[in-house]
Motif scaffolding. Structure first.
Motif, short mmCIF file in Angstrom:
data_model
loop_
_atom_site.label_atom_id
_atom_site.label_comp_id
_atom_site.label_asym_id
_atom_site.label_seq_id
_atom_site.Cartn_x
_atom_site.Cartn_y
_atom_site.Cartn_z
N VAL A 111 0.84 -1.20 0.00
CA VAL A 111 0.00 0.00 0.00
C VAL A 111 0.87 1.25 0.00
N ARG A 112 1.91 1.24 0.79
CA ARG A 112 2.83 2.39 0.82
C ARG A 112 3.53 2.56 -0.52
N ARG A 113 3.94 1.45 -1.11
CA ARG A 113 4.63 1.50 -2.41
C ARG A 113 3.72 2.08 -3.48
N ALA A 114 2.42 1.75 -3.40
CA ALA A 114 1.46 2.24 -4.40
C ALA A 114 1.01 3.67 -4.14
N GLY A 115 1.28 4.18 -2.95
CA GLY A 115 0.83 5.52 -2.60
C GLY A 115 -0.68 5.62 -2.53
N ALA A 116 -1.35 4.51 -2.19
CA ALA A 116 -2.81 4.50 -2.14
C ALA A 116 -3.32 5.33 -0.97
N VAL A 117 -4.38 6.10 -1.23
CA VAL A 117 -5.01 6.90 -0.18
C VAL A 117 -6.01 6.02 0.55
N GLY A 118 -5.85 5.93 1.84
CA GLY A 118 -6.68 5.01 2.62
C GLY A 118 -7.86 5.67 3.29
N PRO A 119 -8.45 4.94 4.21
CA PRO A 119 -8.06 3.60 4.61
C PRO A 119 -8.27 2.57 3.49
#
Length: 371
Positions: A163-171
């Motif tokens: 998730v960090r590698r993809a830069g996804a905005v969470g949650p």
């Protein structure tokens, strides 16, 4: 390869018992630098039958190291199949044994009862290490269970790294749909909020029903379920289980749920009913999380069941994507995770956290077998 980067191969045979996933990951055990090629080696019908017999036999185990009767036969089969699978994978990828730094070998779970202090994965890690001349990390779950944790899920730290590698905005919720379904909740922007638990059956009840009624081990693409009507009384019966009100972390044995008698239903209606139950079980975890996930990323064998994925979207009311859409691998993510965890194990980094398995403090794990 830098001094900090390891080339690791992960081997995963999950509770769906369809075969062996293989994947290569380049990682320092914290961040993921590269996701390499993936492969799959199917179990044949005789293998699956032997594993089902082993599951039945394992229910009587009180010693996690014991291998009476059919369990010894199944362990030998699992070990041999993994050796054959990895040989084929290395040849197809044109990789030599010196190109691999470590192997993560999960083995086949035949019993998981953390409340009794038992988790059993069959497969001989030392045999793999000797055969390939490469260190093999195996028996990943036992240390966590011995410390009072659930021993599962173990993949959340890998999910968080992705998730960090993809830069996804969470949650973000990463949902693995194996025989048992499990979720990793990653806080906004890959923050340190990390929660994990099993949500209930994923494919297990559907697969068992299809095998019994049709002889096919799966409802391929969810075709039968998409044509059927849901028996609400059966779903409500299944949802009336104490597991669903327990807060995370929590985990399940594959056979923790037994479907009610669906013999009066058609194949389509039975498949629809069990598919709806798996989807509803996933959604039932949302009130137990800090915030409703904005994005659900689906991986595991159930990601190929389009009707199950559709029903998860309906029940969660959120955006649902297959892991492949983010450049990940829906099919091989658990194999990738155990490659990543093998590096963490060798480096002495924790594999589980209080918020992922309920272990009292961050816990190391894995047994290292050397050639």
């Amino acid at each position: 390869m830098t001094d900090q980067t390891w080339r690791a191969i992960g081997l995963m045979s999950g509770t769906s018992m369809d075969g062996i996933d293989i994947a290569l990951v380049e990682t320092d055990g914290v961040s993921v630098e590269n996701l390499g090629p993936a492969g799959f080696h199917p179990y044949d019908s005789a293998d699956r039958l032997l594993l089902r017999k082993a599951l039945d036999a394992a229910t009587d185990l009180t010693d996690r190291d014991a291998r009476p009767g059919v369990l010894a036969e199944a362990e030998a089969m699992v070990t041999h199949r993994h050796i054959r699978a990895l040989e084929g994978y290395l040849a197809s990828c044109r990789l030599g044994r010196r190109d691999v730094d470590v192997i993560g070998f999960h083995g086949q779970t035949v019993l998981h009862r953390p409340e009794a202090g038992l988790t059993v994965q069959i497969g001989n890690g030392h045999a793999l290490a000797v055969h390939f001349g490469v260190p093999v990390v195996h028996d990943f779950r036992a240390a966590d269970v011995a410390l009072g944790g659930q021993g599962a899920p173990l993949v959340p730290l890998f999910h968080q790294a992705l998730v960090r590698r993809a830069g996804a905005v969470g949650p973000v919720a990463v949902l693995n749909l194996g025989g048992v379904a499990n979720i990793t909740y990653v806080g906004a922007n890959g923050a340190d909020v990390l929660i994990a638990c099993d949500t209930g059956p994923g494919n297990a009840l559907i697969d068992d029903f299809m095998l019994q009624r049709t002889g096919s081990p799966v409802d391929r693409d969810g075709v039968n379920a998409s044509r059927g009507d849901v028996d609400e009384a059966a779903v409500e019966f299944l949802m009336n289980h104490a597991f669903f009100v327990r807060p995370p972390p929590k985990s399940l044995d594959r056979n923790a749920f037994i479907a009610p008698d669906l013999s009066a239903l058609s194949v389509a209606d039975g498949a629809a009913t069990l598919t709806e139950f798996s989807a509803r079980a996933v959604a039932h975890v949302i009130p137990l999380l800090p915030h409703p996930p904005k994005l659900w990323v689906i991986c595991g064998g159930g990601a190929r069941n389009r009707e199950l994925v559709r029903r998860i979207g309906v029940n969660t009311g959120a955006r649902v994507v297959i892991a492949d859409e983010l450049g990940w691998s829906a099919d091989s993510m658990e194999a990738q995770a155990f490659a990543y965890l093998a590096v963490r194990s060798v480096r002495g980094l924790p594999l589980s956290l209080p918020t992922t398995t309920g272990v009292p403090e961050p816990a190391r794990g894995g047994v290292i077998a050397r050639p």
